[in-house]
Design a protein around this motif. Sequence first.
Motif, PDB file in Angstrom:
ATOM      1  N   ARG A 113      43.475  29.056  42.364  1.00 37.72           N
ATOM      2  CA  ARG A 113      43.033  27.825  41.704  1.00 37.72           C
ATOM      3  C   ARG A 113      41.701  27.309  42.249  1.00 37.72           C
ATOM      4  O   ARG A 113      41.214  26.265  41.782  1.00 37.72           O
ATOM      5  CB  ARG A 113      44.118  26.746  41.841  1.00 37.72           C
TER       6      ARG A 113
ATOM      7  N   CYS B 149      39.026  29.511  42.513  1.00 38.03           N
ATOM      8  CA  CYS B 149      38.056  30.556  42.176  1.00 38.03           C
ATOM      9  C   CYS B 149      37.091  30.143  41.077  1.00 38.03           C
ATOM     10  O   CYS B 149      36.213  30.921  40.694  1.00 38.03           O
ATOM     11  CB  CYS B 149      38.790  31.831  41.738  1.00 38.03           C
ATOM     12  N   TYR B 150      37.256  28.938  40.549  1.00 31.84           N
ATOM     13  CA  TYR B 150      36.416  28.504  39.445  1.00 31.84           C
ATOM     14  C   TYR B 150      34.954  28.416  39.876  1.00 31.84           C
ATOM     15  O   TYR B 150      34.642  28.062  41.008  1.00 31.84           O
ATOM     16  CB  TYR B 150      36.880  27.142  38.928  1.00 31.84           C
TER      17      TYR B 150
ATOM     18  N   ILE C  94      34.021  32.092  36.244  1.00 31.61           N
ATOM     19  CA  ILE C  94      35.439  31.816  36.061  1.00 31.61           C
ATOM     20  C   ILE C  94      35.602  30.350  35.690  1.00 31.61           C
ATOM     21  O   ILE C  94      35.227  29.460  36.455  1.00 31.61           O
ATOM     22  CB  ILE C  94      36.231  32.134  37.348  1.00 31.61           C
ATOM     23  N   GLY C  95      36.140  30.112  34.486  1.00 28.02           N
ATOM     24  CA  GLY C  95      36.230  28.752  33.981  1.00 28.02           C
ATOM     25  C   GLY C  95      37.615  28.144  34.139  1.00 28.02           C
ATOM     26  O   GLY C  95      38.623  28.853  34.111  1.00 28.02           O
ATOM     27  N   GLU C  96      37.658  26.840  34.292  1.00 25.33           N
ATOM     28  CA  GLU C  96      38.933  26.140  34.391  1.00 25.33           C
ATOM     29  C   GLU C  96      39.705  26.179  33.075  1.00 25.33           C
ATOM     30  O   GLU C  96      40.899  25.853  33.043  1.00 25.33           O
ATOM     31  CB  GLU C  96      38.697  24.691  34.828  1.00 25.33           C
ATOM     32  N   ASP C  97      39.023  26.580  31.985  1.00 19.37           N
ATOM     33  CA  ASP C  97      39.683  26.701  30.688  1.00 19.37           C
ATOM     34  C   ASP C  97      40.368  28.055  30.514  1.00 19.37           C
ATOM     35  O   ASP C  97      40.863  28.372  29.438  1.00 19.37           O
ATOM     36  CB  ASP C  97      38.674  26.490  29.557  1.00 19.37           C
TER      37      ASP C  97
END
Length: 289
Positions: free
Chosen positions: A118, A120-121, A176-179
């Motif tokens: 969590r 890695c964004y 890397i996106g939170e979406d």
Amino acid sequence: MMRIQCLLSFILLLAPLSDGFSPHISLSFRENTASYSTTDDVGPSDYDSNTLIDPSVKPLAIDLNPEDELIRDDLKRELLLLSSVSDRGLFLSNEEKDIVVDIITQLEALNPTEQTARECYGEWDLVMASTQAFKSSPFFQAIRVVLNDKNAADNVFGLHEAATSIGKVGRVKQMIGEDGSFTSEVNLELGIMPGMPITVKGTVITKASFEIVGSEQLDLFIRTTQVKKSNVPVLDQLLDQYPFELPVGDIYNRVGGNVPVVSLKTFYVDESMRITRDVDDNFYVFSRA
């Protein structure tokens, strides 16, 4: 159909690159049980290095001791220095490779983050790898999953030695996106003939979605792949006029009945560095861009 054939042909032309710019240099890193530290008797004593062999059973270490921050900083500095003088690990001596493994081992043992997956964004640049840099892309990781055999995959990726002798892997980047979006960009350059200043260039852009599994694992599902910034006049013009993303995920689904799941485990992450391992326990070190 013509665009699909052109895109596939160009990707497959670039794919054999791997370590083509030095085809006889091995990237084999030996897992070492020795400890590396800048001070005496500060390394964790309960770290079982034997678990490095199989990332599927390797536990995520968590070190919340604030006094270890200086140790982590020293280790990261040493790792980045070795990266800068070795082309992301390609030209390390055997002794230096052992040092890198020692550093990676200790950083993973000193991981300060409880839920690494969590954290890695963001945007990351590859700075060190224990295998060919291009393998960090989900496009090539998916090929490994489909083959379901490490030796077979190594043979496929090793065909570059018979195909080319000159080439270069440029910047390797991940977003890397939170979406739940995952984008990989690999800049590749392939020499057509030894001794001739003729190269084929392109950026392989692979998009995937991901799910977080447990505290350290991302399961990636490849979606599309495309090539941009080609220096081949006809192909570059075609791709500019008709932007096209190859629906790799749909192709896998139609041919094999499912989209291969690429599992990546992050055993270290902080505000500036991430260490991720693939199914074969190859490690990839990323620096936050």
